[in-house]
Design an enzyme around this catalytic site. Structure first.
Site, PDB file in Angstrom:
ATOM      1  N   HIS A  34      30.099   0.668  49.096  1.00 53.51           N
ATOM      2  CA  HIS A  34      29.071   0.922  49.836  1.00 53.51           C
ATOM      3  C   HIS A  34      29.360  -0.242  50.858  1.00 53.51           C
ATOM      4  CE1 HIS A  34      27.739   0.987  45.167  1.00 53.51           C
ATOM      5  NE2 HIS A  34      27.295   1.697  45.626  1.00 53.51           N
ATOM      6  N   GLN A 159      27.009  15.666  46.653  1.00 56.72           N
ATOM      7  CA  GLN A 159      25.675  15.080  47.015  1.00 56.72           C
ATOM      8  C   GLN A 159      25.447  15.426  48.820  1.00 56.72           C
ATOM      9  OE1 GLN A 159      23.643  11.746  45.156  1.00 56.72           O
ATOM     10  NE2 GLN A 159      25.126  10.687  47.601  1.00 56.72           N
TER      11      GLN A 159
HETATM   12  P1  AMP Z   1      24.828   4.917  45.123  1.00 60.88           P
HETATM   13  O1  AMP Z   1      24.239   3.567  44.934  1.00 60.88           O
HETATM   14  O2  AMP Z   1      26.234   4.854  44.121  1.00 60.88           O
HETATM   15  O3  AMP Z   1      24.283   5.177  44.767  1.00 60.88           O
HETATM   16  O4  AMP Z   1      26.333   5.182  45.852  1.00 60.88           O
HETATM   17  C1  AMP Z   1      25.490   4.684  47.273  1.00 60.88           C
HETATM   18  C2  AMP Z   1      26.236   5.616  48.335  1.00 60.88           C
HETATM   19  O5  AMP Z   1      27.531   5.090  48.266  1.00 60.88           O
HETATM   20  C3  AMP Z   1      26.143   7.111  48.158  1.00 60.88           C
HETATM   21  O6  AMP Z   1      26.825   7.704  49.433  1.00 60.88           O
HETATM   22  C4  AMP Z   1      27.807   7.410  47.221  1.00 60.88           C
HETATM   23  O7  AMP Z   1      29.066   8.475  47.788  1.00 60.88           O
HETATM   24  C5  AMP Z   1      28.386   5.679  48.139  1.00 60.88           C
HETATM   25  N1  AMP Z   1      29.915   5.324  47.697  1.00 60.88           N
HETATM   26  C6  AMP Z   1      29.828   5.262  45.688  1.00 60.88           C
HETATM   27  N2  AMP Z   1      30.772   5.231  45.408  1.00 60.88           N
HETATM   28  C7  AMP Z   1      31.730   4.640  46.659  1.00 60.88           C
HETATM   29  C8  AMP Z   1      33.345   4.709  46.954  1.00 60.88           C
HETATM   30  N3  AMP Z   1      33.404   4.260  46.134  1.00 60.88           N
HETATM   31  N4  AMP Z   1      33.202   4.442  47.986  1.00 60.88           N
HETATM   32  C9  AMP Z   1      32.834   5.024  49.099  1.00 60.88           C
HETATM   33  N5  AMP Z   1      31.487   5.243  49.491  1.00 60.88           N
HETATM   34  C10 AMP Z   1      31.173   4.968  47.721  1.00 60.88           C
END
Ligand code: AMP
Length: 284
Positions: A34, A159
């Site tokens: 994030h 997504q």
């Molecule tokens: P979430 O809080 O899981 O909904 O994720 C929020 C954002 O962070 C989304 O755009 C995810 O794709 C991105 N994200 C989650 N995990 C990772 C990761 N390991 N590397 C890069 N982006 C991530």
């Protein structure tokens, strides 16, 4: 750094703001993946708004909405550690953490945003309604923040395709920026759900990135059809949701026109479902 908790306040801020806004939508429980998105926004925008909202609309009835980790104080301190990246003193870093679901979806909110066609495979199959929930919240967060740029992680590859299509179809004035997957040293993609894994499950979970790597190698060295044979073997296992190799431009089956494939997998370790993927150029 300002923390905004209400719909009124975020609208009043974004309506008055005459600077370019970058948005980083998250569900909180922030990790380094994030933070990479936040860093990218800070480099490109005068104002960065990180949203922290566990969106009920994207969880199925038997999914983990209630127990999803909510760690607002930690999240605030992790984000504030990035304040030093603000390029000048007029730039701003803001957290929008709605204090209740109604701050995002007020009473009688009746709209569902649904992008057809890209959700009938991969995570869309076992998570009916999930991407409608994602599209609805993303549209709503864009409207509340009036962001000019939005940052998403390639970890959620399907997504990213769906959101790009939403923006294209509805002519939304938002540029979508995609950030590579951030992993732990042993290769496991960072995810808020990794917290659920016990020690044994955390070890077993390495199967997922290892298989994605293995399929990537097969695609490169032996070709798509050998790699597809392997996915069929994996897909017979009870803790595998799916392994698929698809055209990365539209998630259709690989054809002669395919220039790049996405190798995507989802597996369950205990009660925890994890996803991973990689992109591989072909026919180059
Ligand atoms: P979430 O809080 O899981 O909904 O994720 C929020 C954002 O962070 C989304 O755009 C995810 O794709 C991105 N994200 C989650 N995990 C990772 C990761 N390991 N590397 C890069 N982006 C991530």
């Amino acid at each position: 750094m300002k923390v905004i908790r209400s719909r009124e306040e975020i609208l009043s801020f974004s309506n008055k703001c005459d600077k370019e806004i970058g948005i980083v939508p998250t569900m909180g429980n922030l990790h380094d993946g994030h933070l990479k998105l936040v860093e990218a926004s800070l480099l490109n925008n005068e104002v960065t708004i990180v949203t922290i909202f566990v969106n009920p609309k994207q969880f199925g009835p038997n999914e983990d909405f209630q127990k999803y980790p909510r760690t607002l104080d930690d999240d605030i301190s992790r984000i504030s550690s990035l304040e030093e990246l603000l390029k000048n003193k007029d730039n701003e870093l803001i957290i929008f953490a709605p204090s209740s679901v109604e701050e995002v979806y007020p009473a009688n909110f009746n709209t569902v945003i649904s992008v057809k066609g890209l959700d009938n495979t991969l995570c869309g199959l076992n998570r009916p309604g999930h991407f409608d929930g994602v599209c609805t919240v993303v549209y709503q967060l864009f409207s509340l923040t009036k962001a000019k740029r939005a940052y998403f992680g390639l970890k959620d590859f399907q997504q990213t395709l769906i959101i790009r299509k939403l923006v294209k179809d509805l002519l939304l004035p938002v540029d979508i920026h995609l950030i590579d997957i951030i992993r732990d040293e042993d290769g496991l993609a960072l995810s808020s759900r990794n917290k659920y894994l016990n020690v044994d499950e955390r070890l077993q979970a390495l199967t997922l990135p290892k298989r994605i790597k293995n399929l990537e190698q097969l695609v490169k060295e032996s070709g798509i059809s050998e790699a597809m044979k392997k996915t069929k073997i994996y897909n017979k296992e009870s803790n595998v949701d799916y392994f698929h190799i698809l055209d990365s431009s539209n998630l259709s089956p690989v054809s002669n026109d395919t220039c790049e494939v996405v190798i995507a997998g989802a597996m369950r370790f205990g009660n925890t479902r994890l996803i991973d993927n990689t992109l591989v150029k072909i026919n180059a």
